[in-house]
Design an enzyme around this catalytic site. Structure first.
Site, PDB file in Angstrom:
ATOM      1  N   CYS A  65       0.803  -1.239   0.000  1.00 47.42           N
ATOM      2  CA  CYS A  65       0.000   0.000   0.000  1.00 47.42           C
ATOM      3  C   CYS A  65       0.829   1.279   0.000  1.00 47.42           C
ATOM      4  CB  CYS A  65      -0.908   0.039   1.235  1.00 47.42           C
ATOM      5  SG  CYS A  65      -2.186  -1.207   1.287  1.00 47.42           S
ATOM      6  N   GLU A  79      -5.875   5.485  -8.305  1.00 50.60           N
ATOM      7  CA  GLU A  79      -5.268   4.719  -9.400  1.00 50.60           C
ATOM      8  C   GLU A  79      -4.234   5.459 -10.247  1.00 50.60           C
ATOM      9  OE1 GLU A  79      -8.415   1.705 -11.113  1.00 50.60           O
ATOM     10  OE2 GLU A  79      -9.229   3.720 -11.096  1.00 50.60           O
ATOM     11  N   GLN A 131      -1.382   7.592  -1.032  1.00 52.56           N
ATOM     12  CA  GLN A 131      -1.918   6.908  -2.206  1.00 52.56           C
ATOM     13  C   GLN A 131      -1.028   7.124  -3.426  1.00 52.56           C
ATOM     14  OE1 GLN A 131      -5.284   5.012  -2.703  1.00 52.56           O
ATOM     15  NE2 GLN A 131      -4.137   4.616  -0.844  1.00 52.56           N
ATOM     16  N   MET A 191     -10.189  -0.085   2.274  1.00 50.54           N
ATOM     17  CA  MET A 191      -9.175  -1.091   1.950  1.00 50.54           C
ATOM     18  C   MET A 191      -7.769  -0.510   2.041  1.00 50.54           C
ATOM     19  SD  MET A 191     -10.459  -1.509  -1.939  1.00 50.54           S
ATOM     20  CE  MET A 191     -11.136  -0.104  -2.823  1.00 50.54           C
ATOM     21  N   SER A 218     -11.129   4.923  -8.550  1.00 49.38           N
ATOM     22  CA  SER A 218     -10.756   6.178  -7.875  1.00 49.38           C
ATOM     23  C   SER A 218     -11.962   7.080  -7.627  1.00 49.38           C
ATOM     24  CB  SER A 218      -9.715   6.957  -8.704  1.00 49.38           C
ATOM     25  OG  SER A 218      -8.615   6.149  -8.998  1.00 49.38           O
ATOM     26  N   ALA A 257      -6.678  -4.631  -1.836  1.00 50.51           N
ATOM     27  CA  ALA A 257      -7.564  -5.235  -2.847  1.00 50.51           C
ATOM     28  C   ALA A 257      -7.081  -4.936  -4.259  1.00 50.51           C
ATOM     29  CB  ALA A 257      -8.991  -4.743  -2.657  1.00 50.51           C
TER      30      ALA A 257
END
Length: 1325
Positions: free
Chosen positions: A152, A1257, A1190, A1034, A1076, A793
């Site tokens: 992540c 994303e 992210q 997630m 997203s 995920a």
């Protein structure tokens, strides 16, 4: 020996544990989770490759009267081995109920926990380091974390949190602001920071758990023989050497287990059964260290970490000339496995496992080491040489002989020893090729008196290059001798083209490269000693590895913003602390219910065959096995449908890939279910001509429909007007999701009217609910799906999850008992599919100034055996084929190949990472063909002013240009580009490369119904607020952001707001959390619901303006005002008309630009990312810490996709890469040494909440910047070989592909085998 086993005694978190029936096959991980309910320690892979199960083991050493602490993988640690040990888990160091430990706090508050599944393991690795060294160096930290994987975060925040324990000098040398970069110094005009280290709890070693005095007394007592008996295995731990010899003599086939890092995986993954296991951990002679005048004898039982520590101490005691072999061994040990493995794996075990690509054996053999062995016939010494290793995993020793100790000799003056290795990943990876080399010169001369060279990875055993040594011996150490040696070495070490492991050309070239490197390093030593004069070629220095401080730039919130309003502030992930303490509950952490069963699927072993029979009788006879679920047991629909195609839940008559689920075994435990699954016998009749590759599918027209295409302008006319035309292609491999938490679910029948409570790790609870409803032929209102949180995920917990949970629900319905299914990592990788591999062929027409006037691109995706979501992926490929470029005549077509591989599915980016790589590679080819700077070609082709895409969507690219210009400035591109060119002129065997890559990414679903969202908000009488919405958490921080939105809309602090879970009984008909768009849609629904409630409270605020929130709520309740509201967001009406080739499929675009610089070792293909600068337009960030997390995490996943991660399939279609041992995702060692992220300031987005943008994303594609920087470095290497112009480098740019593309002289020496003339070890998918 007694028939009843002995009592096992050890401590866990300071509490004594005694076990009268210890089973040798029980690992500490399952014991902690299932017996003791300590679920903070996670299952990630089961093979010691991911670190999710890291614990600390402590033992008392009577000889030194010290307590030794070491980290270990609980998944490989048999409980029987823990007699007399103290184990500390993440629960034992701190919790929210008592006090959290500084390690837990710092990882959480530095934003180093996203999905949180890996966090307890990270915490325990760092905690163990601090127990041994309270003031570590940054190198110590990265070594400690090298065995812990995270999918992540991208690692930067974890390292930043952990480095606050380091005593660092010059911490701000790279900081352009003149203030401390890791704490809160600086005035209001200084850039805001993600965390303030001055707020952290200090590390206080006096607060740690003490080592149990009882265990000190046990350790000081004489050792006792221990016997433990399990269901299938007996474990004996002898108390003396004499007893050990007797045991081994009478049981020569019984393995000796020290660290269980070799025998353990064999028993776990290969089904090997050893009825007797001997554990000689109490035999003192195996741990003795004896120094002699010739060298040192090291006990074979010493762990690799102990051997490394011993050798490091000996370096300080002896002159440099005597420790050549010691230094080379230390270098190899640092790269061998990971810290957790080295802490338990033994020196003797490493030698005796006789791996063909062993790191130590070639070096020990080259260094003239020998071993002492013992058996009932007495002791003998055996040299470690070419005769010692006689086959794969076999040595010359007799079965009954025991390796007692290893002699590591001192080196002599004029003797030099070196070790070299190349591995798929820099840390924690078996080497591709490894070598040990030793040379001894006549005194004061360059004439070779003696030389010894051994290789690993060049055959089934460690091999000696004896003929090569003979060609060098008695000759001067010069280029003429070396040149002769290359030819001999090539003839001596031959690998057949279909050799196991593949990479034949690369492996053969590495033997030459390593010999050349050895030559250069020794030549340098001879020059230093005055034997050689004059200039010598460059000595190749290791790639840089020191991590610098990084920058994260974002905007201050407005000075007028209320303190309680957290929108725009870097707020910690709402569950980060509980994730760091192990208290956060994931699906498999839920307590077992009475009578609960476990399900394990049985998969096809054939790629294309008819099922002719299924025999489950042997499985049903096994202990604990209750049932085998087959297709005939399904009461409702037996298939899932998509675009007119169906996918069977369980295959009935025919299988179309290896890994397709055929049936499922249900048993009373995970272990029994796995044994039952292995006992199911399925017979097949193979069908002809399975299809695996894209080329085979194209040749046989094996495609899924519909095939999509799109065109703007007149491409044929564009080609006619172009100055030049070029045709090229690029191939891109697939990618495994490798979420840290494997597919997990628990189905619990309520007991009446076929009602089910389903706890499942899915991105779409409503899809799972619908699938179960159809499978059981019951209404959806009988199925309630709950998702608390997901351990990662990335698109992989949608379609396959709904199939798995449907099968599990059949088992629960049939047995009327709770059934749990948690896939092993290998099964997960085999079954679940991944990112679509892609082959693209393009023709491009361009002008001499670099302007592209026409392009025609054909995309072929490997869809696998079922359609899944491939059509939607293909559409997104075509919609993004322009990226940032205005190509007036553009045509694209995308075909989905139907093959006999497991079906590929959604994956973060959903086709965009493939599509954009193709267009950027095409741009590179244009620049190389013209000999122009590639940035110039990119810039001249970018959209300018009000623009229209190839699907007639109008947009303004102003922020794209802002990102481009600001990234050039922030990265100091011009000066660094000049420095790179200068570096490349000065270095022959190392090259640097730079790349600057833009992205334009559409946010939203083209299918309009997917953009809707709903929420349910309750205000309770005490003023606390419960928010429920349709999105799943997630790791992306969705719940955290939703809390912030609710806080702003209700005008209360986030501390009053709680989000418990996502469930289908609170918010129905939810959309998948994907694309997203989760924040965009769910936040608007929450905003709507909160505004309704806030308006309802308006009369009470007016009536009592000085009242508190709680008083207004209470008054509203007494006045019978509803304090519950549903919020709804219809979503934008997006669409794409594929008949007209036009539409508005996206709500808006997100823009970004990334600059990367890499350094590449031309001889091995290894690379290091020196610096990364990402300038990103995400509007106004709702939470900079979450958004930057992210961005970094997606970027690192992209680095894995484009440079590291390779899925390998056998010629029969079996996935080889089924775990972290074979499949390498990025680790801490892959982190850019300087990793800077800048959020574009003053950006507004009217299409999403508070002017923000979706971010999950897009930045994954920016990982390709590293790919293109590598390609730039390769171009510099090729130019020295006289090769200019466009060239093909396929993705991922692994060391193998990079090295071959560099076309170094050694590569050109290797004869290539003609494709089709042999059967390759692995398919080129």
């Amino acid at each position: 020996m007694s028939e009843v086993g002995d009592q096992l005694c050890f401590f866990i978190n300071g509490k004594k544990v005694t076990e009268s029936h210890a089973d040798p096959e029980t690992m500490l991980l399952s014991y902690l989770r299932e017996r003791l309910r300590l679920t903070g320690t996670k299952y990630g892979c089961g093979g010691g490759g991911c670190g999710a199960c890291t614990v600390m083991v402590s033992r008392y050493q009577p000889a030194t009267k010290t307590i030794m602490h070491y980290s270990a993988n609980a998944c490989l640690l048999p409980v029987c081995q823990l007699h007399g040990a103290a184990v500390t888990t993440v629960e034992g160091i701190g919790s929210t109920k008592t006090r959290i430990h500084p390690v837990q706090e710092r990882i959480a508050k530095a934003h180093g926990s996203q999905c949180g599944f890996c966090t307890p393991g990270m915490v325990m690795s760092m905690y163990t380091l601090l127990r041994n060294n309270p003031q570590p160096s940054l190198e110590d930290v990265t070594q400690a974390l090298a065995g812990n994987l995270c999918r992540c975060t991208g690692y930067r925040p974890i390292v930043d949190g952990c480095r606050t324990f380091c005593q660092e000098a010059n911490c701000c040398q790279s900081n352009s602001f003149g203030t401390c970069c890791v704490n809160g110094e600086g005035g209001p005009d200084e850039p805001p920071l993600l965390f303030d280290k001055d707020e952290f709890l200090p590390l206080d070693p006096t607060q740690e758990l003490i080592f149990p005095p009882e265990l000190i007394l046990k350790a000081q007592a004489s050792p006792q023989t221990l016997t433990f008996r399990g269901e299938r295995v007996r474990w004996v731990s002898p108390a003396s050497l004499e007893e050990l010899v007797q045991l081994k003599t009478s049981n020569p086939e019984a393995p000796l287990v020290m660290g269980n890092t070799n025998i353990g995986p064999d028993m776990k993954f290969k089904g090997v059964l050893h009825p007797l296991v001997i554990s000689p951990t109490s035999v003192m002679e195996l741990f003795e260290v004896t120094q002699t005048s010739q060298g040192v004898w090291v006990g074979a039982g010493c762990s690799l970490s102990e051997v490394q520590s011993l050798l490091e101490k000996l370096l300080l005691l002896y002159p440099e000339e005597k420790t050549e072999l010691f230094r080379a061994l230390i270098q190899q040990l640092r790269n061998l496995g990971n810290q957790q493995i080295r802490n338990v794996a033994s020196l003797g075990g490493n030698i005796m496992s006789a791996y063909p690509n062993s790191d130590l054996n070639p070096l020990l053999a080259a260094g003239n080491s020998r071993v002492s062995v013992i058996c009932d016939g007495g002791r003998r010494e055996v040299p470690l040489n070419q005769d010692f290793f006689i086959g794969f995993g076999k040595t010359i020793l007799e079965r009954k002989e025991i390796l007692l100790s290893v002699f590591i000799p001192f080196s002599r003056k004029w003797e030099f020893v070196r070790a070299f290795r190349q591995a798929p990943r820099k840390d924690g990876s078996f080497p591709t090729v490894t070598t040990g080399m030793r040379v001894f010169f006549s005194k004061g001369s360059r004439v070779v008196q003696d030389i010894s060279i051994y290789f690993g990875g060049m055959g089934p055993t460690t091999v000696s290059a004896a003929e090569t040594c003979a060609a060098i011996s008695s000759r001067p150490w010069d280029e003429e001798t070396l040149s002769r040696a290359y030819d001999v070495l090539l003839d001596e070490l031959v690998l057949p083209p279909s050799a196991p492991g593949g990479k034949v050309e690369f492996r053969r070239s590495l033997t030459l490269s390593f010999l050349f490197r050895f030559y250069l390093e020794v030549l340098q030593k001879l020059k230093e000693m005055g034997v050689v004069t004059g200039d010598i070629q460059e000595v190749i220095q290791p790639l840089p590895r020191e991590i610098q401080h990084s920058l994260q730039e974002f905007q201050h919130v407005s000075k007028n913003q209320s303190d309680w309003d957290s929108v725009g502030r870097p707020i910690m992930h709402r569950s980060a602390i509980s994730q760091a303490t192990g208290e956060a509950v994931y699906c498999d952490d839920m307590p077992r219910t009475d009578g609960e069963l476990f399900l394990v699927p049985v998969t096809s072993s054939r790629a294309h065959a008819k099922i002719t029979g299924m025999d489950v009788s042997e499985a049903l006879k096994l202990p604990g096995v209750m049932d085998v679920i087959m297709a005939k047991d399904i009461p409702g629909k037996k298939v899932r449908e998509s675009f007119g195609y169906t996918e069977e839940l369980l295959a009935e008559s025919e299988v179309s890939c290896i890994g397709q689920m055929v049936c499922a075994v249900v048993a009373d435990s995970r272990t029994h279910a796995k044994r039952g699954a292995a006992a199911v016998k399925i017979s097949y009749e193979d069908l002809p001509d399975p299809i695996f590759t894209i080329e085979e599918a194209v040749e046989r027209s094996s495609f899924f429909e519909p095939q999509r295409d799109i065109e703007r302008g007149n491409v044929s006319e564009g080609f006619r007007t172009a100055d030049r035309l070029y045709e090229g292609e690029i191939r891109m491999g697939g990618q495994e999701h490798f979420y840290m938490e494997t597919q997990s679910m628990l189905v619990v029948p309520v007991g009446e009217e076929v009602e089910l409570n389903v706890y499942v790790s899915t991105q779409s609870p409503a899809t799972a609910q619908e699938a179960i409803s159809e499978t059981l032929d019951i209404p959806s209102n009988r199925v309630i799906c709950h998702v608390k949180r997901i351990g990662g995920a990335f698109g992989g917990k949608l379609t396959k999850t709904s199939i798995l949970v449907s099968i599990t629900s059949v088992a629960a319905w049939k047995a009327n008992r709770a059934v749990r299914c948690v896939l092993d990592r290998g099964d997960d990788m085999l079954i679940s599919g991944g990112r679509h591999p892609l082959l693209a062929k393009y023709k491009v027409g361009f002008m001499s100034d670099g302007r592209i006037v026409a392009a025609d691109i054909q995309y072929f995706m490997n869809g696998g055996n079922t359609l899944d979501e491939s059509v939607l992926v293909a559409e997104k490929v075509l919609l993004h084929m322009d990226n940032a470029y205005n190509i007036p005549n553009l045509r694209g077509s995308c075909s989905i190949c139907r093959t006999n591989l497991p079906s590929n599915t959604a994956f973060r980016g959903f086709g965009v990472p493939q599509s954009l790589l193709v267009v950027e590679n095409m741009i590179e080819d244009v620049a190389l063909a013209l000999g122009r700077p590639v940035n110039q070609v990119r810039k001249i082709n970018m959209y300018e002013g009000t623009s229209i895409t190839h699907y007639k969507f109008q947009f303004d690219p102003e922020n794209l240009h802002r990102c481009w210009e600001e990234c050039l400035v922030k990265s100091n591109y011009s000066a660094r580009r000049a420095a790179v060119d200068q570096f490349n002129q000065q270095n022959r065997w190392k090259k640097r490369g730079m790349a600057l890559i833009p992205i334009k990414y559409g946010i939203g679903f083209a299918e309009p119904f997917l953009n809707q969202a709903a929420a349910l908000i309750h205000i309770y009488k005490d003023g606390s607020v419960l928010v429920l919405h349709g999105g799943t958490e997630m790791g992306q921080g969705l719940h955290t952001k939703m809390q912030q939105v609710a806080s702003r809309e209700l005008h209360i602090p986030t501390s009053k707001i709680y989000i418990s879970e996502t469930s289908t009984n609170t918010v129905p008909n939810t959309m998948p959390t994907a694309a997203s768009f989760g924040t965009d849609s769910n936040s608007m629904a929450i905003k709507n619901g909160c505004q309704i409630l806030y308006r309802r409270l308006e009369p009470f605020r007016r009536k009592n303006p000085k009242g508190s929130w709680e008083s207004w709520v209470k008054e509203a309740f007494l006045d019978k005002v509803s304090l519950s509201a549903t919020g709804f967001f219809r979503g934008p009406d997006l669409y794409m008309d594929w008949d007209k080739k036009e539409g508005q499929p996206y709500a808006y675009f997100m823009y970004g630009v990334c600059c990367c610089e890499v350094e590449v070792d031309v001889l091995t293909g290894d690379y290091r990312t020196l610096r990364t600068d990402i300038m990103i337009d995400i509007g106004r960030s709702l939470n900079p810490s979450v958004d930057i997390g992210q961005i970094e995490g997606a970027f690192m996943q992209g680095v894995g996709l484009y440079t590291l991660e390779e899925l390998k399939f056998s010629p029969s279609g079996l996935l080889y890469t089924r775990g972290p041992t074979q499949y390498k995702i990025p680790a801490v060692c892959d982190l850019p040494l300087s990793f800077n992220v800048y959020l574009l300031s003053d950006s507004n987005n009217p299409h999403a909440i508070y002017s923000s943008k979706g971010i999950g994303e897009p930045t994954l594609f920016l990982g390709s910047t590293v790919f293109f920087a590598i390609k730039d470095a390769v171009a510099a290497a090729r130019s020295e070989a006289g090769l200019v112009g466009p060239f093909q480098l396929d993705s991922p740019a692994t060391p193998e592909k990079t090295c071959l593309a560099c076309a170094a002289p050694f590569i050109q020496k290797i004869p290539t085998s003609k494709p089709g003339s042999f059967k390759p070890w692995a398919l080129n998918i």
